[in-house]
Design an enzyme around this catalytic site. Structure first.
Site, PDB file in Angstrom:
ATOM      1  N   LYS A   1       5.069  -7.510   0.691  1.00  0.00           N
ATOM      2  CA  LYS A   1       4.079  -6.844   0.850  1.00  0.00           C
ATOM      3  C   LYS A   1       2.711  -7.072   1.206  1.00  0.00           C
ATOM      4  CE  LYS A   1       2.543  -2.302   0.860  1.00  0.00           C
ATOM      5  NZ  LYS A   1       2.648  -1.381  -0.156  1.00  0.00           N
TER       6      LYS A   1
ATOM      7  N   LYS B   1      -7.571  -1.899  -2.497  1.00  0.00           N
ATOM      8  CA  LYS B   1      -6.956  -2.392  -3.504  1.00  0.00           C
ATOM      9  C   LYS B   1      -5.703  -3.423  -3.347  1.00  0.00           C
ATOM     10  CE  LYS B   1      -2.843  -1.347  -5.549  1.00  0.00           C
ATOM     11  NZ  LYS B   1      -1.688  -0.878  -5.497  1.00  0.00           N
TER      12      LYS B   1
END
Lengths: 281, 281
Positions: free
Chosen positions: A160, A228
């Site tokens: 990811k 983030k």
């Protein structure tokens, strides 16, 4: 993300017990046939498989290990699937800690955004043991389309991180190119068209390039969430001594966009740091 | 590039007069039916349309404007097509200088590499007047597949700069991601596979990502040529006050690769700056 994913699990015939800090999605899912739990521990007590979908690493640690967390309710031989995007290292640590109690944990972050969650077309990148992956497969198939067992614990989160690196860096590259075209007084529409056919072609040029030229930045995927995720990429790189020189600049641009008040824009809003609000041509 | 492009023009039935500093391609093309000229001026004297394909800006200026250059031989109402990749500003200047003598100039850089030149599948990005573009269209159609009239003089070169920006930045992003995966001990093959299906998907991830994982860096497109094009991108950005923060890092990586002796590698060789020669997994 959790709400549409839960809806797809219900639609696929799974018995579902739900808990969330926000009451609205829970009410809606109970209406649709799910059972209500008053804590994560209660969800785990009622379930063979417990799924978490949370904003960041500390949230996952709290919900899995905190008082009234999943660990307090999960039985031996149960399975925990964390679909949040968090650092690879805590993902590995959590899996090891739960393994000591006979509970398997998969890290299974997704990409594809809210649209992918609604349409059950998410890409799911999974880290963990083979048997746990096989056990989870019917669940993943109800939620997504591209399902890859990348490797052992943490591998899903590493994957990811790689995904978020490439997506943000490609958005920034497309933004820099289209802003250069506009500033040069060249029709950026035609530049996008010319580039789509060759090696510069990508989904980002197609979709996010379109958003840039149209100045439409409704998310999609919010810049503050990508900022983030960018911190996770930098952390993951630091942890293993990998260098990501161009991505460091991209991460700084995402931070700047958030500081400038663009955190709720789609990540294609990186373009606004480079180009004026209306086309200069 | 010039040789296979000339072959395609012959194959399409154009009368061709050729000149080059290197004798071999000329001999081969004469063998195939072209006429030989002893200078660029002689090519221009014999032709309605003169095409140049040269390494860099100074070469183009010399061949177009130097002694025994195109300007010395080209008749009024003839057309010059420069298919080299050069700075947008000198491209505009040359077009303006030739226009004063009644000669139209198109900037028409290409992408697609030697493979695209051989197969007549180049992307051609054209800057210049409409009537000149229409006049050149049959020539472009013999050479390429995606033919875009981007705008006025210089617009083709701006478009090519945008293309080279996006291609190099995407290669660097893919390299950083796959190197991160390898350093994390994760199977980079599976990462590539997982990313191809989503927003991280691109031709670069497919083709250059494959080269990185296979450690096969035969060009393709040489890093030293992309380093040259990167300088054109930075120059084009400076000229119009555009900022390209992530591309500055990419350009520095290309320069570093060339300095480290990797200039003859495919540009996917950017990966070698980040990852060891053999997979760490």
């Amino acid at each position: 993300m959790g709400r549409p994913m839960a809806r797809n699990l219900l639609a696929a015939g799974f018995d579902l017990t739900v808990h969330s800090r926000s009451p609205d999605p829970v009410d809606e899912l109970v209406e649709a046939g799910a059972s209500r739990a008053s804590s994560a521990a209660e969800v785990a007590r009622a379930s063979d498989v417990t799924i978490t979908m949370l904003p960041d690493t500390p949230d996952v640690e709290l919900v899995l290990e905190g008082a009234e967390g999943v660990a307090a309710g999960a039985a031996e031989r149960s399975l925990v699937i964390d679909m949040s995007t968090i650092d690879p290292q805590p993902a590995r640590r959590l899996a090891a800690a739960f393994a000591e109690r006979g509970i398997a944990v998969l890290d299974a972050p997704v990409s594809g955004g809210e649209r992918g969650a609604i349409d059950a077309t998410l890409s799911i990148m999974v880290g963990g043991e083979d048997h746990a992956f096989e056990r989870a497969r019917p669940i993943f198939e109800a939620l997504g389309r591209t399902i890859v067992h990348v490797g052992p614990s943490g591998a899903g989160q590493v994957c990811k991180a790689c995904n978020q690196l490439v997506v943000a860096a490609t958005i920034e590259a497309v933004a820099e190119a289209l802003a250069l075209a506009e500033r040069s007084g060249v029709d950026a529409e035609r530049v996008r068209e010319a580039l789509l056919g060759g090696f510069a072609g990508s989904k980002i040029l197609e979709v996010h390039g379109r958003r840039m030229l149209d100045r439409t930045f409704e998310p999609g995927f919010r810049a503050r969430l990508h900022a983030k995720d960018a911190r996770i990429v930098l952390e993951a790189a630091r942890d293993v001594g990998a260098v990501v020189p161009s991505f460091e600049v991209v991460a700084a641009q995402l931070d700047r966009l958030v500081r400038d008040g663009g955190g709720e824009l789609d990540h294609a809003g990186l373009f606004t740091l480079l180009a004026p609000p209306a086309a200069a041509t």
